[in-house]
Motif scaffolding. Structure first.
Motif, PDB file in Angstrom:
ATOM      1  N   ILE A 309      70.523  22.041   7.159  1.00 31.08           N
ATOM      2  CA  ILE A 309      70.725  20.678   6.659  1.00 31.08           C
ATOM      3  C   ILE A 309      70.201  20.595   5.230  1.00 31.08           C
ATOM      4  CG2 ILE A 309      70.140  18.241   6.967  1.00 31.08           C
ATOM      5  CD1 ILE A 309      69.798  18.801   9.953  1.00 31.08           C
ATOM      6  N   ILE A 310      71.028  20.042   4.338  1.00 34.31           N
ATOM      7  CA  ILE A 310      70.623  19.749   2.960  1.00 34.31           C
ATOM      8  C   ILE A 310      70.616  18.234   2.820  1.00 34.31           C
ATOM      9  CG2 ILE A 310      71.147  20.071   0.510  1.00 34.31           C
ATOM     10  CD1 ILE A 310      72.881  22.502   1.372  1.00 34.31           C
ATOM     11  N   THR A 311      69.520  17.685   2.376  1.00 37.14           N
ATOM     12  CA  THR A 311      69.412  16.222   2.360  1.00 37.14           C
ATOM     13  C   THR A 311      68.727  15.728   1.100  1.00 37.14           C
ATOM     14  OG1 THR A 311      68.582  14.302   3.597  1.00 37.14           O
ATOM     15  CG2 THR A 311      67.229  16.297   3.644  1.00 37.14           C
ATOM     16  N   ASN A 354      63.902  23.951   6.537  1.00 35.84           N
ATOM     17  CA  ASN A 354      65.168  23.418   7.051  1.00 35.84           C
ATOM     18  C   ASN A 354      64.852  22.237   7.958  1.00 35.84           C
ATOM     19  OD1 ASN A 354      67.826  23.084   7.803  1.00 35.84           O
ATOM     20  ND2 ASN A 354      67.901  24.878   9.136  1.00 35.84           N
ATOM     21  N   PRO A 355      65.252  20.987   7.595  1.00 34.12           N
ATOM     22  CA  PRO A 355      66.139  20.545   6.537  1.00 34.12           C
ATOM     23  C   PRO A 355      65.571  20.756   5.117  1.00 34.12           C
ATOM     24  CG  PRO A 355      65.904  18.850   8.221  1.00 34.12           C
ATOM     25  CD  PRO A 355      64.841  19.860   8.483  1.00 34.12           C
ATOM     26  N   VAL A 356      66.465  21.203   4.221  1.00 34.71           N
ATOM     27  CA  VAL A 356      66.112  21.416   2.819  1.00 34.71           C
ATOM     28  C   VAL A 356      66.277  20.085   2.084  1.00 34.71           C
ATOM     29  CG1 VAL A 356      66.691  22.642   0.702  1.00 34.71           C
ATOM     30  CG2 VAL A 356      66.840  23.819   2.914  1.00 34.71           C
ATOM     31  N   ASN A 370      75.591  21.484  -5.235  1.00 38.34           N
ATOM     32  CA  ASN A 370      76.504  22.625  -5.118  1.00 38.34           C
ATOM     33  C   ASN A 370      75.744  23.950  -5.135  1.00 38.34           C
ATOM     34  OD1 ASN A 370      78.717  24.242  -4.996  1.00 38.34           O
ATOM     35  ND2 ASN A 370      79.692  23.494  -6.861  1.00 38.34           N
ATOM     36  N   ARG A 371      74.774  24.081  -6.037  1.00 38.55           N
ATOM     37  CA  ARG A 371      74.013  25.330  -6.114  1.00 38.55           C
ATOM     38  C   ARG A 371      73.206  25.559  -4.843  1.00 38.55           C
ATOM     39  NH1 ARG A 371      70.205  25.496 -10.411  1.00 38.55           N
ATOM     40  NH2 ARG A 371      70.304  23.225 -10.671  1.00 38.55           N
ATOM     41  N   THR A 372      72.622  24.497  -4.316  1.00 38.78           N
ATOM     42  CA  THR A 372      71.885  24.618  -3.054  1.00 38.78           C
ATOM     43  C   THR A 372      72.827  24.997  -1.921  1.00 38.78           C
ATOM     44  OG1 THR A 372      70.346  22.907  -3.810  1.00 38.78           O
ATOM     45  CG2 THR A 372      70.340  23.428  -1.461  1.00 38.78           C
ATOM     46  N   LEU A 373      73.988  24.359  -1.894  1.00 44.41           N
ATOM     47  CA  LEU A 373      74.977  24.657  -0.860  1.00 44.41           C
ATOM     48  C   LEU A 373      75.396  26.124  -0.908  1.00 44.41           C
ATOM     49  CD1 LEU A 373      76.990  23.808   1.350  1.00 44.41           C
ATOM     50  CD2 LEU A 373      78.555  23.098  -0.465  1.00 44.41           C
ATOM     51  N   GLN A 374      75.654  26.646  -2.106  1.00 44.44           N
ATOM     52  CA  GLN A 374      76.093  28.037  -2.212  1.00 44.44           C
ATOM     53  C   GLN A 374      75.019  29.006  -1.724  1.00 44.44           C
ATOM     54  OE1 GLN A 374      79.232  29.120  -2.825  1.00 44.44           O
ATOM     55  NE2 GLN A 374      79.475  26.914  -2.605  1.00 44.44           N
ATOM     56  N   VAL A 382      73.028  31.469   8.812  1.00 47.32           N
ATOM     57  CA  VAL A 382      73.493  30.082   8.864  1.00 47.32           C
ATOM     58  C   VAL A 382      74.954  30.077   9.303  1.00 47.32           C
ATOM     59  CG1 VAL A 382      74.006  28.008   7.508  1.00 47.32           C
ATOM     60  CG2 VAL A 382      71.882  29.289   7.103  1.00 47.32           C
ATOM     61  N   ASP A 383      75.259  29.277  10.332  1.00 48.19           N
ATOM     62  CA  ASP A 383      76.634  29.199  10.846  1.00 48.19           C
ATOM     63  C   ASP A 383      77.380  27.968  10.366  1.00 48.19           C
ATOM     64  OD1 ASP A 383      76.417  31.561  12.533  1.00 48.19           O
ATOM     65  OD2 ASP A 383      75.083  30.345  13.792  1.00 48.19           O
ATOM     66  N   CYS A 384      76.661  26.897  10.045  1.00 48.41           N
ATOM     67  CA  CYS A 384      77.291  25.669   9.568  1.00 48.41           C
ATOM     68  C   CYS A 384      76.251  24.864   8.797  1.00 48.41           C
ATOM     69  CB  CYS A 384      77.879  24.852  10.719  1.00 48.41           C
ATOM     70  SG  CYS A 384      76.748  24.575  12.093  1.00 48.41           S
ATOM     71  N   VAL A 385      76.749  23.919   7.980  1.00 49.03           N
ATOM     72  CA  VAL A 385      75.871  23.176   7.080  1.00 49.03           C
ATOM     73  C   VAL A 385      76.192  21.690   7.177  1.00 49.03           C
ATOM     74  CG1 VAL A 385      75.150  22.845   4.673  1.00 49.03           C
ATOM     75  CG2 VAL A 385      75.750  25.143   5.491  1.00 49.03           C
ATOM     76  N   ALA A 386      75.163  20.865   7.112  1.00 48.83           N
ATOM     77  CA  ALA A 386      75.322  19.418   7.001  1.00 48.83           C
ATOM     78  C   ALA A 386      74.668  18.953   5.710  1.00 48.83           C
ATOM     79  CB  ALA A 386      74.703  18.710   8.191  1.00 48.83           C
ATOM     80  N   LEU A 387      75.391  18.153   4.943  1.00 55.03           N
ATOM     81  CA  LEU A 387      74.869  17.569   3.712  1.00 55.03           C
ATOM     82  C   LEU A 387      74.657  16.076   3.925  1.00 55.03           C
ATOM     83  CD1 LEU A 387      77.133  19.224   1.000  1.00 55.03           C
ATOM     84  CD2 LEU A 387      74.656  19.236   0.964  1.00 55.03           C
TER      85      LEU A 387
END
Length: 722
Positions: A309-311, A354-356, A370-374, A382-387
């Protein structure tokens, strides 16, 4: 019965029998809706009272039509329906929707009339939908064949097709999902009492329909419930998720379903078992359907259940974490290399856990997300991501959305968003996300639920693919079938365990004694300590009758206990038939489990596993599967119960012999399949699971013959004594 449903959904000609000029009534609406929405086929209203309706020529009878229509809409009162259906058969009509109510759902004479309809449909090979239904909409081909306010709307065709046993609810789902939920429907059909074409027939058609991507269903019960196994397997193979409501699960809900569409079938425990095994996703609310459907439209499946998770909101990240973990996902542990990359991206006052949490720093650096996501999507763990983007809006929202779209395009991992801004303040951002098929939700809980549904389905597909060559063993015993043939009374423990032994299920050493002296002799041969149990088909629960004595270590104890258990048994039931007293070895040193068989009227035989004591009886911690099962499925059953840790060595206990337990479940399921015509219910309670490498042993067992009772599965496991 016809099930080649292409001509049902896209008929070249439709007859409307009982059509009315009063366009507000149920019998007036179908012709109005078909013409208003531009149906491209030929329409034949049938009613001897009118020369025309809405400028369309009206015919006095079906026999007068210039051709045999593919579909007839029957809108006459219940008493006239059999006559009209027979006329449909004589004309060569392929399909008929019977809108009329007043059949089995009202009981009495309605049941008789419904049986007559079934006979007529079979005689002429008519595919009947209904009775007591609301019709169908095929938005793709502009076929609006039904009644109700939802038929006034003009729906853009989508990729979701649904079947519902409730007309009002089903069409409300289509309406809300299509117009408000951003999930347009392709086809929607209601089946009512289901005397002909069933909900599963329609689901099977949707699986084969190249333009349906997602299948939805609302069911109160299935008369052909076991077929759900094959349907679910076919849907998994086709990559088409099934989102299903299953209602009528409480006593009051079942009564309501019986009076609604007369559709009852199968216990919820067995529905859940099939749903789990075949990846059928149970939905609870209309919002779930739209949310889950949007998740699957992204076209990407996670390879596992590990989520990052990126928040920009720490609280929202915690809320989503709780939701996904509660639904079976895991929080990914980021690799050291990923953490090193993030240290150069995330502000020092943020969080790399995590959550980041990238904090509100994105307002100063739009590339931060975007940079964090990449960095995170490139982590193999990591299998999937939530923003979680909080409520970003306006120009900033659009610029952030472009960054996200660019990042998501570079990965095959699902990326979901929580974005709480109102549609009116971030229209450009949401349009960009929709065009890229990136699922976005207003709340972290809804986003987490949708991600968990996608992960759950993906796991079911992986299970199926990994077991493509595995088959369940087939066991057979003529002795067991002969023993149970004609039985009406409960089969007592000793006889039941002899049947278990026929299928190579380990049982305790024991012998039946009919005298005190014989009991003592058996104990000497067997070795102390032993247990004594009265055997009577009229006393299934021996502990309640105080007809059991344990840990007897001498002849004197055995002699006293022998007399005592017989006296207690007769006091409990003076008319009980006593077969004798069972002398049995004491089984100690393992973990108590319960195995069971239930033979449901709709699903057929199923096997149950749970742990002993309060786990199954009080906590309802049990796993069911339809029989027979493979070793892999049996192992899943063992692993899915909440008390599984007790079998793996929790609190310093030695690990239990899980392999032997799995083998016992497999063999019991083979027994259930072999004896499906003889066994209504079977309990092994307890089954002692010894420490690793030492096997299992059935300590007590009871069989209820199929001729004795019709029992549907439930989720209880009644604890009995050793």
């Amino acid at each position: 019965m016809r099930t080649d449903l292409e001509r049902f959904f896209n008929p070249r000609a439709i007859a409307i029998v009982g059509a009315s000029r009063d366009l507000i009534t149920i019998s007036g609406q179908p012709l109005k809706h078909l013409t208003a929405h531009g149906y491209g086929g030929r329409l034949y209203p049938v009613n001897p009272r009118y020369p025309e309706i809405l400028g369309v020529k009206c015919y006095p009878a079906l026999a007068d039509l210039p051709e045999a229509p593919d579909l007839a809409l029957i809108l006459v009162n219940a008493a006239r329906v059999p006559e009209v259906l027979r006329q449909c058969g004589a004309k060569g009509v392929r399909y008929a929707i019977i809108f009329s109510s007043g059949f089995s759902e009202v009981g009495g004479g309605g049941v008789v009339m419904q049986r007559e309809l079934i006979a007529i449909a079979r005689e002429y090979g008519i595919g009947v939908v209904g009775p007591n239904c609301q019709g169908m909409i095929n938005a793709a081909d502009r076929v609006y064949a039904g009644f109700g306010s939802v038929f006034n709307a003009d729906y853009e065709p989508g990729a979701v097709s649904m079947v519902s046993q409730s007309g009002g609810f089903g069409f409300s789902v289509m309406n809300l999902s299509s117009l408000d939920g951003g999930l347009p429907f392709r086809q929607m059909v209601t089946t009512g009492n289901e005397i002909g074409v069933s909900a599963l027939d329609f689901i099977n058609y949707y699986i084969q329909d190249p333009n349906t991507e997602i299948i939805a269903g609302y069911i109160e019960g299935l008369k052909d419930a076991r077929r759900l196994l094959d349907i679910g397997d076919a849907a998994l193979a086709a990559g088409k998720p099934i989102l299903m409501w299953k209602v009528g699960n409480t006593e009051h809900g079942q009564k309501a379903a019986a009076s609604h569409t007369a559709n009852l079938g199968g216990a919820m425990a067995l529905y859940r078992a099939v749903f789990r095994e075949k990846g059928i996703i149970q939905v609870e609310d209309i919002q779930d359907l739209a949310d889950y459907g949007r998740a699957f439209r992204c076209g990407k499946l996670p390879r596992g259940n590990r989520l990052a998770i990126i928040t920009i909101s720490g609280g929202a990240g915690i809320l989503m974490t709780d939701e996904v973990i509660g639904r079976g996902m895991r929080m990914a542990e980021l690799a050291p290399q990923t953490l090193d990359r993030l240290r150069g991206i995330v502000p020092s006052f943020g969080s790399l856990l995590n959550p980041v949490d990238v904090t509100a720093a994105i307002f100063n650096d739009l590339t931060l997300v975007n940079r964090t996501l990449q960095a995170i999507v490139e982590d193999p763990g990591v299998d999937c991501v939530a923003l979680i983007n909080a409520s970003l809006q306006g120009e900033l929202a659009e610029r952030i959305a472009r960054e996200i779209v660019a990042g998501v395009a570079r990965t095959d991992k699902p990326v979901f968003l929580t974005w709480s801004a109102r549609d009116a303040v971030a229209p450009e951002a949401y349009a960009l996300l929709d065009a890229a098929r990136i699922p976005h939700y207003k709340s972290p809980v809804r986003c987490g639920r949708a991600l968990a549904a996608l992960s759950w389905y993906s796991e079911a597909k992986r299970r199926r693919d990994g077991r493509s060559g595995e088959t369940a063993p087939v066991l057979s015993s003529a002795i067991a079938r002969k023993t149970l043939a004609g039985k009406t009374a409960d089969v007592t423990e000793h006889s039941a365990k002899r049947i278990l032994a026929e299928y190579d299920i380990p049982v305790t050493r024991e012998e039946l004694a009919t005298t005190k002296e014989e009991a003592c002799a058996i104990a000497r041969r067997m070795g102390y300590p032993v247990a004594l149990k009265v055997q009577s088909p009229d006393i299934p629960h021996k502990t309640e009758a105080r007809a059991v004595r344990l840990n007897l270590a001498s002849e004197a104890e055995i002699a006293a206990a022998y007399d005592e258990v017989l006296v207690n048994a007769r006091a409990y039931n003076k008319d009980a038939r006593i077969e004798g007293v069972l002398v049995q070895e004491m089984a100690t040193g393992g973990t108590e489990a319960i195995l069971g068989v239930t033979n449901d009227d709709q699903f057929g035989p199923a096997v149950m596993f749970g742990l002993g004591g309060i786990f199954t009886e009080v906590l309802k911690d049990a796993a069911f599967r339809l029989a027979p099962v493979t070793p892999a499925i049996a192992r899943d059953m063992v692993g899915e119960i909440k008390g599984y840790a007790l079998l793996t060595g929790a609190r310093g206990r030695p690990p239990a012999d899980v392999d032997a337990l799995v083998d016992a479940i497999v063999k019991l399921s083979a027994l259930a399949a072999d004896l499906k015509d003889h066994v209504a219910e079977l309990d092994i309670n307890p089954l002692i699971v010894m420490p690793e490498g030492k096997g299992v042993k059935a300590v007590d067992a009871l069989i209820k013959p199929r001729s004795n009772t019709g029992i549907a599965a439930d989720e209880r496991g009644k604890t009995r004594e050793r």
